[in-house]
Scaffold this motif. Structure first.
Motif, PDB file in Angstrom:
ATOM      1  N   ALA A 385       8.819   3.957   1.152  1.00 59.67           N
ATOM      2  CA  ALA A 385       9.691   3.127   1.874  1.00 59.67           C
ATOM      3  C   ALA A 385      10.859   4.096   2.610  1.00 59.67           C
ATOM      4  O   ALA A 385      11.653   4.065   3.323  1.00 59.67           O
ATOM      5  CB  ALA A 385      10.173   1.927   1.556  1.00 59.67           C
ATOM      6  N   ILE A 386      10.764   5.149   1.923  1.00 56.41           N
ATOM      7  CA  ILE A 386      11.936   6.418   2.293  1.00 56.41           C
ATOM      8  C   ILE A 386      11.555   7.260   3.380  1.00 56.41           C
ATOM      9  O   ILE A 386      10.311   7.868   3.009  1.00 56.41           O
ATOM     10  CB  ILE A 386      12.332   7.096   1.067  1.00 56.41           C
ATOM     11  N   ILE A 387      12.164   7.392   4.455  1.00 60.13           N
ATOM     12  CA  ILE A 387      11.815   8.148   5.600  1.00 60.13           C
ATOM     13  C   ILE A 387      12.423   9.588   5.193  1.00 60.13           C
ATOM     14  O   ILE A 387      13.525   9.808   5.004  1.00 60.13           O
ATOM     15  CB  ILE A 387      12.321   7.791   6.699  1.00 60.13           C
ATOM     16  N   SER A 388      11.269  10.686   5.053  1.00 61.01           N
ATOM     17  CA  SER A 388      11.691  11.760   5.348  1.00 61.01           C
ATOM     18  C   SER A 388      10.673  12.768   6.142  1.00 61.01           C
ATOM     19  O   SER A 388       9.805  11.932   6.495  1.00 61.01           O
ATOM     20  CB  SER A 388      11.731  12.407   3.800  1.00 61.01           C
ATOM     21  N   ARG A 435       0.024  15.319   2.249  1.00 60.37           N
ATOM     22  CA  ARG A 435      -0.599  14.043   2.630  1.00 60.37           C
ATOM     23  C   ARG A 435       0.370  12.905   2.100  1.00 60.37           C
ATOM     24  O   ARG A 435       0.044  11.885   2.695  1.00 60.37           O
ATOM     25  CB  ARG A 435      -1.950  13.802   1.684  1.00 60.37           C
ATOM     26  N   THR A 436       1.388  13.262   1.494  1.00 59.72           N
ATOM     27  CA  THR A 436       2.362  12.134   1.073  1.00 59.72           C
ATOM     28  C   THR A 436       3.644  11.792   1.620  1.00 59.72           C
ATOM     29  O   THR A 436       4.438  11.078   1.570  1.00 59.72           O
ATOM     30  CB  THR A 436       2.922  12.634  -0.486  1.00 59.72           C
ATOM     31  N   SER A 437       3.795  12.684   2.817  1.00 60.20           N
ATOM     32  CA  SER A 437       4.920  12.783   3.534  1.00 60.20           C
ATOM     33  C   SER A 437       4.696  11.631   4.671  1.00 60.20           C
ATOM     34  O   SER A 437       3.751  11.429   5.221  1.00 60.20           O
ATOM     35  CB  SER A 437       5.239  14.016   4.283  1.00 60.20           C
ATOM     36  N   PRO A 438       5.875  10.533   4.885  1.00 57.02           N
ATOM     37  CA  PRO A 438       5.861   9.806   5.813  1.00 57.02           C
ATOM     38  C   PRO A 438       5.964  10.379   7.515  1.00 57.02           C
ATOM     39  O   PRO A 438       5.267   9.655   8.280  1.00 57.02           O
ATOM     40  CB  PRO A 438       7.045   8.785   5.517  1.00 57.02           C
ATOM     41  N   LEU A 523      19.562   9.322   1.415  1.00 56.85           N
ATOM     42  CA  LEU A 523      18.693   8.737   2.408  1.00 56.85           C
ATOM     43  C   LEU A 523      18.390   6.972   2.048  1.00 56.85           C
ATOM     44  O   LEU A 523      18.636   6.722   0.861  1.00 56.85           O
ATOM     45  CB  LEU A 523      17.356   9.339   2.166  1.00 56.85           C
ATOM     46  N   HIS A 524      18.056   6.174   3.198  1.00 52.43           N
ATOM     47  CA  HIS A 524      17.637   4.803   2.862  1.00 52.43           C
ATOM     48  C   HIS A 524      16.515   4.615   2.108  1.00 52.43           C
ATOM     49  O   HIS A 524      15.710   5.695   2.362  1.00 52.43           O
ATOM     50  CB  HIS A 524      17.753   4.089   4.240  1.00 52.43           C
TER      51      HIS A 524
END
Ligand code: ADP
Ligand code: MG
Length: 696
Positions: A385-388, A435-438, A523-524
């Motif tokens: 749920a963390i945006i990066s 593949r894991t990055s949002p 980070l949120h």
């Protein structure tokens, strides 16, 4: 074998059809509207309406409908026949420009989030000429925007169109600063990869949870799940293949550029990807695709599940929103070209995206928030749920060289040699994928990977376009004043990246370490919809959307209210369904099993009264205790659902559903699943996970 070029767009009043049927000047006027967003004259609309109708009738249509996207998330339509009576008691088929341009559906039964009381039910739909009309089920469907009598928008298309306008305006400013005097229009483009499950219809029909909620609320893990990873890209089974073939054909006929299909990670899970188009058309097409996916499945005695998490324990479904910015001449502004270090225009756009994502993590999280998607994000199957952002080694090095005032030595692309002579060598990409990055940069576009499979992508792209355009506006304000544009732009890129580099993360987003590291970076991490939704109407966001005229404050508040309310409603339906299944099916089934065991035990004892241990007696004890526990959990869930009625504030109510009701459902399920795994499958009232996942 279908002749693809021949059937493609058969049901679409597309450019070819317009060119063929419209008078030259009408065609030209319409093209101007489509390509440059110029408003359209009623006389032109009348001519277009006539041609459209003739074309539709020739292709078997009898009705027309304004096709719109209210806040329900699905599309809505109300069909009118083309007939109009004549004096001699007969009818003619007619369709006017007015009917094309404007519709008046009763708006009272669509969600409005308090904008419009039901006694003022007037709502309007307005033709969107930038998305082609098409025929579906004997009706000419006209893509439209939907608003209230007082002018507030009630749909997902209008804000998207507004955000595209904003993006166009600000991007053009940047292009002009860099000396581009010819570009007329800048559009955002989207390619939405769609994941889905296909299961057998007969099994589906036996599960109330799937019927009412689109996901299973009970179900013990089968002996085999996705651990062997043998389904991903595996060969496609004949029944699925027949479905995919028919689906492709139907999509092509509707002018949808369906391109790629394959099996996904979970058993019974698949993916479909179209070729990208403008955000607006991509959104319309994705809505239509989801509808057609479901319809074609029915024909094959299958059910297409679009829910984000139909089954616990195996991956859920998402949607990858591939996003780029493109000029009317086809230049992709996110294409780094061969030498990104020297491509200042590209770097400006890149920096704008980096800053937008960092500054508006809350909005991007809101852009993908739904009750269904909450089950996926952070579950090691989808981004956390963390945006990066992931930029890859190459671009990261380019940016580092700018930040550190160093030269950048361009890496040459190395050659892949498999050491097998028969296999030709090829040049490798300059960096691997993550593949894991949002939010990953993938060559010449960003891939936003957090979207849920069932959601309308309109809202997501409205937010994405607006936040990037907002930064571009600030950039343009600064650069328009500069004497030396190139050095000012480089300085701007350097400053932006220095200030926002915390958002860039090229490592494993699924790892525990990242959660801790992200926290350190500030980070949120908003785990669920109720955690983040109240921020939608923060001062910062009201100002942002207001500044660009994308949402008024009233519109924004109504949206957030609808989303919160919807969340509570969904969980309420799930809880009631779980209670219904538990009380009416599961308790009686377990009781029957206990009775069967007890009768057997009695029988055995009557044969041999001396027998000390009878296994059936032990089982009776075990299941009686489990059943006792289960009925307690039923009571708890009942009470939790009742408790929600006391809370009137929408945000508090949603939070309550998350914390109290979902928790109680989870506890109920745990006991049910334990009973299912231990008892006779003959008596269990529902098809098992094994049957659902492996029977097609
Ligand atoms: P994957 O992520 O599975 O490797 P692909 O690389 O095949 O998928 O493409 C993903 C999607 O990105 C496709 O729908 C494709 O059309 C889309 N795409 C490619 N270029 C752009 C672009 N410039 N703008 C938007 N989407 C794009
Ligand atoms: Mg992808």
């Amino acid at each position: 074998m279908p002749n693809v070029p021949e059937i493609f767009g058969r049901y679409v009043f597309n450019d070819a059809a317009m060119k063929e049927r419209l008078p030259k000047d009408t065609y030209k006027a319409l093209k101007k509207t489509i390509e440059e967003g110029k408003s359209l004259d009623i006389n032109v609309a009348n001519v277009v309406a006539h041609s459209m109708k003739e074309w539709a009738i020739e292709n078997g249509a009898t009705h027309f409908t304004h096709w719109f996207q209210p806040m329900t998330g699905v599309t809505a339509e109300k069909h009118d026949c083309f007939i109009s009576p004549t004096n001699d008691g007969k009818v003619i088929m007619s369709f006017s420009g007015k009917e094309l341009i404007k519709g008046e559906p009763d708006a009272s039964s669509f969600p409005s989030g308090g904008i419009r009381a039901t006694f003022e039910a007037r709502g309007y739909t307005a033709w969107d000429p930038t998305s082609y009309a098409f025929i579906k089920d004997g009706s000419l469907c006209i893509p439209t925007a939907f608003c209230s009598y007082t002018g507030e928008i009630l749909d997902k298309k209008t804000p998207l169109l507004r955000s595209m306008e904003v993006m166009n305006k600000q991007a053009i400013r940047i292009l002009r600063i860099f000396g581009d005097t010819t570009t007329k229009r800048v559009n955002t483009t989207v390619g939405a990869e769609q994941e889905y499950f296909l299961i057998d219809k007969a099994a589906y029909k036996k599960r109330k949870d799937l019927i009412y909620c689109g996901r299973t609320l009970f179900g013990a893990r089968p002996p085999k799940g996705q651990e062997l990873e043998d389904h991903y890209f595996g060969s496609i089974k004949p029944r699925v293949s027949a479905y995919m073939k028919e689906l492709d054909e139907e999509l092509w006929k509707h002018g949808i550029l369906s391109k790629t299909k394959h099996n996904e990670v979970a058993p019974a899970q698949h993916e479909l990807a179209p070729i990208f188009d403008t955000s607006n058309i991509a959104t319309d097409h994705n809505q239509l695709t989801m509808e057609i996916m479901k319809r074609i499945a029915e024909k094959h005695d299958l059910v297409c599940l679009l829910h984000e998490k139909p089954f616990a324990g195996v991956n859920g479904s998402g949607k990858h929103n591939n996003w780029a910015i493109s000029t009317n001449t086809g230049k992709n502004l996110l294409d780094p070209s061969r030498n990104p270090r020297e491509n200042t225009l590209f770097l400006v756009f890149l920096a704008a995206v980096v800053r937008a994502v960092d500054e508006h993590q809350d909005l991007l999280r809101i852009a993908v928030a739904s009750a269904g998607n909450d089950h996926r994000l952070g579950g090691n199957e989808a981004p956390p749920a963390i945006i990066s952002m992931y930029l890859g080694d190459d671009l990261t090095e380019v940016l580092a060289s700018i930040v550190n005032d160093e030269d950048y030595i361009r890496k040459s692309r190395s050659v892949m040699d498999t050491n097998v002579d028969a296999i030709p060598n090829f040049t490798k990409d300059t960096s691997d994928r993550n593949r894991t990055s949002p939010f990953a940069f993938t060559g010449n576009k960003f891939e936003f990977r957090m979207l849920g499979s069932a959601e309308n992508i309109g809202c997501t792209n409205t937010i994405l376009n607006t936040i990037v355009a907002d930064v571009l506006m600030d950039f343009a304000d600064q650069l328009e004043k500069a004497d030396d544009v190139k050095s000012a732009a480089e300085e701007l890129v350097k400053k932006t990246i220095t200030e926002h580099k915390r958002i860039i993360f090229n490592g494993d987003n699924y790892s525990e370490e990242w959660v801790a590291e992200a926290k350190k970076r500030g980070l949120h991490n908003f785990r669920t919809l109720p955690d983040v939704m109240p921020l939608y109407c923060s001062k910062k966001n009201v100002e942002l959307f207001g500044r660009h005229g994308v949402y008024s404050e009233v519109e924004l508040r109504s949206r957030s209210e609808i989303l919160l309310e919807n969340y509570s409603k969904i969980i309420n339906i799930e809880a009631l369904t779980a209670l219904d299944m538990a009380k009416k099916d599961i308790v009686p089934a377990v009781a029957a099993y206990i009775r069967e065991l007890a009768e057997t035990a009695n029988l055995i004892k009557s044969v041999d009264p001396e027998l000390v241990t009878v296994p059936e007696v032990e089982l009776v004890k075990k299941f009686t205790s489990l059943l006792g526990c289960f009925t307690k959990k039923i009571d708890n869930l009942d009470k939790a659902v009742m408790g929600a009625k006391e809370i009137t504030d929408v945000a508090e109510n949603a939070m309550y559903y998350k914390e109290s009701v979902l928790g109680a459902m989870q506890e109920l399920r745990a006991v049910a699943d334990e009973m299912e795994s231990n008892m006779s499958s003959k008596l269990w009232p529902y098809p098992s996970y094994g049957t659902l996942l492996f029977s097609v």
